[in-house]
Design a protein around this motif. Structure first.
Motif, PDB file in Angstrom:
ATOM      1  N   ALA A  81      48.928 -18.674  -0.059  1.00 53.29           N
ATOM      2  CA  ALA A  81      47.891 -19.098  -0.987  1.00 53.29           C
ATOM      3  C   ALA A  81      46.593 -19.275  -0.213  1.00 53.29           C
ATOM      4  O   ALA A  81      46.592 -19.802   0.892  1.00 53.29           O
ATOM      5  CB  ALA A  81      48.317 -20.407  -1.651  1.00 53.29           C
ATOM      6  N   ARG A  82      45.485 -18.841  -0.789  1.00 55.57           N
ATOM      7  CA  ARG A  82      44.210 -18.990  -0.099  1.00 55.57           C
ATOM      8  C   ARG A  82      43.434 -20.159  -0.669  1.00 55.57           C
ATOM      9  O   ARG A  82      43.673 -20.577  -1.797  1.00 55.57           O
ATOM     10  CB  ARG A  82      43.410 -17.687  -0.148  1.00 55.57           C
ATOM     11  N   GLU A  83      42.521 -20.665   0.142  1.00 50.43           N
ATOM     12  CA  GLU A  83      41.713 -21.817  -0.255  1.00 50.43           C
ATOM     13  C   GLU A  83      40.582 -21.391  -1.198  1.00 50.43           C
ATOM     14  O   GLU A  83      39.972 -20.345  -0.997  1.00 50.43           O
ATOM     15  CB  GLU A  83      41.081 -22.472   0.984  1.00 50.43           C
ATOM     16  N   VAL A  84      40.327 -22.205  -2.208  1.00 50.32           N
ATOM     17  CA  VAL A  84      39.129 -22.054  -3.031  1.00 50.32           C
ATOM     18  C   VAL A  84      38.379 -23.377  -3.000  1.00 50.32           C
ATOM     19  O   VAL A  84      38.951 -24.415  -2.650  1.00 50.32           O
ATOM     20  CB  VAL A  84      39.444 -21.632  -4.487  1.00 50.32           C
ATOM     21  N   THR A  85      37.116 -23.342  -3.369  1.00 55.21           N
ATOM     22  CA  THR A  85      36.261 -24.526  -3.335  1.00 55.21           C
ATOM     23  C   THR A  85      35.552 -24.689  -4.679  1.00 55.21           C
ATOM     24  O   THR A  85      35.621 -23.798  -5.539  1.00 55.21           O
ATOM     25  CB  THR A  85      35.195 -24.382  -2.235  1.00 55.21           C
ATOM     26  N   ASP A  86      34.845 -25.808  -4.817  1.00 59.08           N
ATOM     27  CA  ASP A  86      34.012 -25.983  -6.015  1.00 59.08           C
ATOM     28  C   ASP A  86      33.095 -24.782  -6.189  1.00 59.08           C
ATOM     29  O   ASP A  86      32.909 -24.272  -7.287  1.00 59.08           O
ATOM     30  CB  ASP A  86      33.157 -27.254  -5.898  1.00 59.08           C
ATOM     31  N   ALA A  87      32.524 -24.320  -5.071  1.00 58.46           N
ATOM     32  CA  ALA A  87      31.555 -23.222  -5.116  1.00 58.46           C
ATOM     33  C   ALA A  87      32.183 -21.878  -5.485  1.00 58.46           C
ATOM     34  O   ALA A  87      31.551 -21.054  -6.151  1.00 58.46           O
ATOM     35  CB  ALA A  87      30.842 -23.106  -3.764  1.00 58.46           C
ATOM     36  N   ILE A 106      56.444 -23.443  -0.793  1.00 57.77           N
ATOM     37  CA  ILE A 106      57.042 -22.860  -2.002  1.00 57.77           C
ATOM     38  C   ILE A 106      56.009 -21.980  -2.698  1.00 57.77           C
ATOM     39  O   ILE A 106      56.301 -20.855  -3.116  1.00 57.77           O
ATOM     40  CB  ILE A 106      57.555 -23.975  -2.944  1.00 57.77           C
ATOM     41  N   LEU A 107      54.785 -22.485  -2.798  1.00 51.40           N
ATOM     42  CA  LEU A 107      53.733 -21.698  -3.438  1.00 51.40           C
ATOM     43  C   LEU A 107      53.366 -20.479  -2.604  1.00 51.40           C
ATOM     44  O   LEU A 107      53.046 -19.420  -3.156  1.00 51.40           O
ATOM     45  CB  LEU A 107      52.507 -22.572  -3.709  1.00 51.40           C
ATOM     46  N   ASP A 108      53.446 -20.606  -1.273  1.00 48.89           N
ATOM     47  CA  ASP A 108      53.216 -19.443  -0.415  1.00 48.89           C
ATOM     48  C   ASP A 108      54.262 -18.366  -0.683  1.00 48.89           C
ATOM     49  O   ASP A 108      53.945 -17.175  -0.718  1.00 48.89           O
ATOM     50  CB  ASP A 108      53.232 -19.844   1.060  1.00 48.89           C
ATOM     51  N   GLU A 109      55.518 -18.774  -0.883  1.00 51.84           N
ATOM     52  CA  GLU A 109      56.581 -17.807  -1.204  1.00 51.84           C
ATOM     53  C   GLU A 109      56.286 -17.115  -2.525  1.00 51.84           C
ATOM     54  O   GLU A 109      56.426 -15.896  -2.650  1.00 51.84           O
ATOM     55  CB  GLU A 109      57.940 -18.512  -1.305  1.00 51.84           C
ATOM     56  N   ILE A 110      55.912 -17.908  -3.536  1.00 48.64           N
ATOM     57  CA  ILE A 110      55.595 -17.329  -4.846  1.00 48.64           C
ATOM     58  C   ILE A 110      54.419 -16.363  -4.710  1.00 48.64           C
ATOM     59  O   ILE A 110      54.427 -15.281  -5.294  1.00 48.64           O
ATOM     60  CB  ILE A 110      55.318 -18.447  -5.879  1.00 48.64           C
ATOM     61  N   ALA A 111      53.422 -16.732  -3.910  1.00 47.02           N
ATOM     62  CA  ALA A 111      52.264 -15.856  -3.683  1.00 47.02           C
ATOM     63  C   ALA A 111      52.717 -14.519  -3.111  1.00 47.02           C
ATOM     64  O   ALA A 111      52.255 -13.456  -3.544  1.00 47.02           O
ATOM     65  CB  ALA A 111      51.270 -16.533  -2.739  1.00 47.02           C
ATOM     66  N   VAL A 170      46.184 -19.890  -5.346  1.00 46.18           N
ATOM     67  CA  VAL A 170      45.110 -20.487  -4.547  1.00 46.18           C
ATOM     68  C   VAL A 170      45.325 -21.991  -4.462  1.00 46.18           C
ATOM     69  O   VAL A 170      46.057 -22.575  -5.253  1.00 46.18           O
ATOM     70  CB  VAL A 170      43.708 -20.175  -5.136  1.00 46.18           C
ATOM     71  N   LYS A 171      44.661 -22.616  -3.481  1.00 45.55           N
ATOM     72  CA  LYS A 171      44.742 -24.065  -3.277  1.00 45.55           C
ATOM     73  C   LYS A 171      43.344 -24.647  -3.340  1.00 45.55           C
ATOM     74  O   LYS A 171      42.406 -24.065  -2.797  1.00 45.55           O
ATOM     75  CB  LYS A 171      45.303 -24.396  -1.905  1.00 45.55           C
ATOM     76  N   LEU A 172      43.231 -25.817  -3.980  1.00 37.80           N
ATOM     77  CA  LEU A 172      41.957 -26.526  -4.027  1.00 37.80           C
ATOM     78  C   LEU A 172      42.190 -27.949  -3.544  1.00 37.80           C
ATOM     79  O   LEU A 172      42.947 -28.694  -4.161  1.00 37.80           O
ATOM     80  CB  LEU A 172      41.393 -26.533  -5.453  1.00 37.80           C
ATOM     81  N   ASN A 173      41.575 -28.296  -2.423  1.00 35.66           N
ATOM     82  CA  ASN A 173      41.685 -29.645  -1.872  1.00 35.66           C
ATOM     83  C   ASN A 173      40.817 -30.566  -2.716  1.00 35.66           C
ATOM     84  O   ASN A 173      39.595 -30.419  -2.758  1.00 35.66           O
ATOM     85  CB  ASN A 173      41.232 -29.643  -0.409  1.00 35.66           C
ATOM     86  N   VAL A 174      41.456 -31.530  -3.421  1.00 33.50           N
ATOM     87  CA  VAL A 174      40.728 -32.383  -4.360  1.00 33.50           C
ATOM     88  C   VAL A 174      39.783 -33.348  -3.662  1.00 33.50           C
ATOM     89  O   VAL A 174      38.782 -33.771  -4.248  1.00 33.50           O
ATOM     90  CB  VAL A 174      41.688 -33.155  -5.300  1.00 33.50           C
TER      91      VAL A 174
END
Length: 107
Positions: A3-9, A40-45, A55-59
């Motif tokens: 999973a890759r990182e996403v941001t607010d932007a 687990i999400l990396d496997e699904i990806a 994707v992942k979003l750090n809150v």
């Protein structure tokens, strides 16, 4: 594939304007269940990359997007399809459970 990182932007371009469904993992560094869910999400990806993006979003680092979608419990996995929330799952769950909950988007 992970999973890759996403941001607010980047959220609008990476998630809302995506041509395929996107699983978004709302998480934080300090969250133990989030760390259990990540591989687990990396496997699904990796296994379903032709059908969905993951994707992942750090809150903590991206509070605007977390607030916009009312994220109060993490980990939270939301599926966005055509720019709207199509499904959601709260809490760390086994891979099989997530695949069942999101089966409509993984087939």
């Amino acid at each position: 594939m992970t999973a890759r990182e996403v941001t607010d932007a980047s959220f609008d371009a990476d998630v809302l304007k995506s041509t395929k469904p996107v699983l978004v993992d709302f998480w934080a560094e300090w969250c133990g269940p989030c760390r259990k869910l990540s591989p687990i999400l990396d496997e699904i990806a990796g296994e379903h990359s032709e059908k969905v993006d993951v994707v992942k979003l750090n809150v903590d680092d991206n509070p605007a997007t977390a607030a916009k979608y009312g994220i109060t419990s993490i980990p939270a996995v939301y599926v966005f399809k055509d720019g709207v929330v199509a499904a959601q799952s709260i809490g760390a769950k086994p891979k099989q459970v997530l695949e069942q909950e999101f089966a409509d988007f993984l087939k």
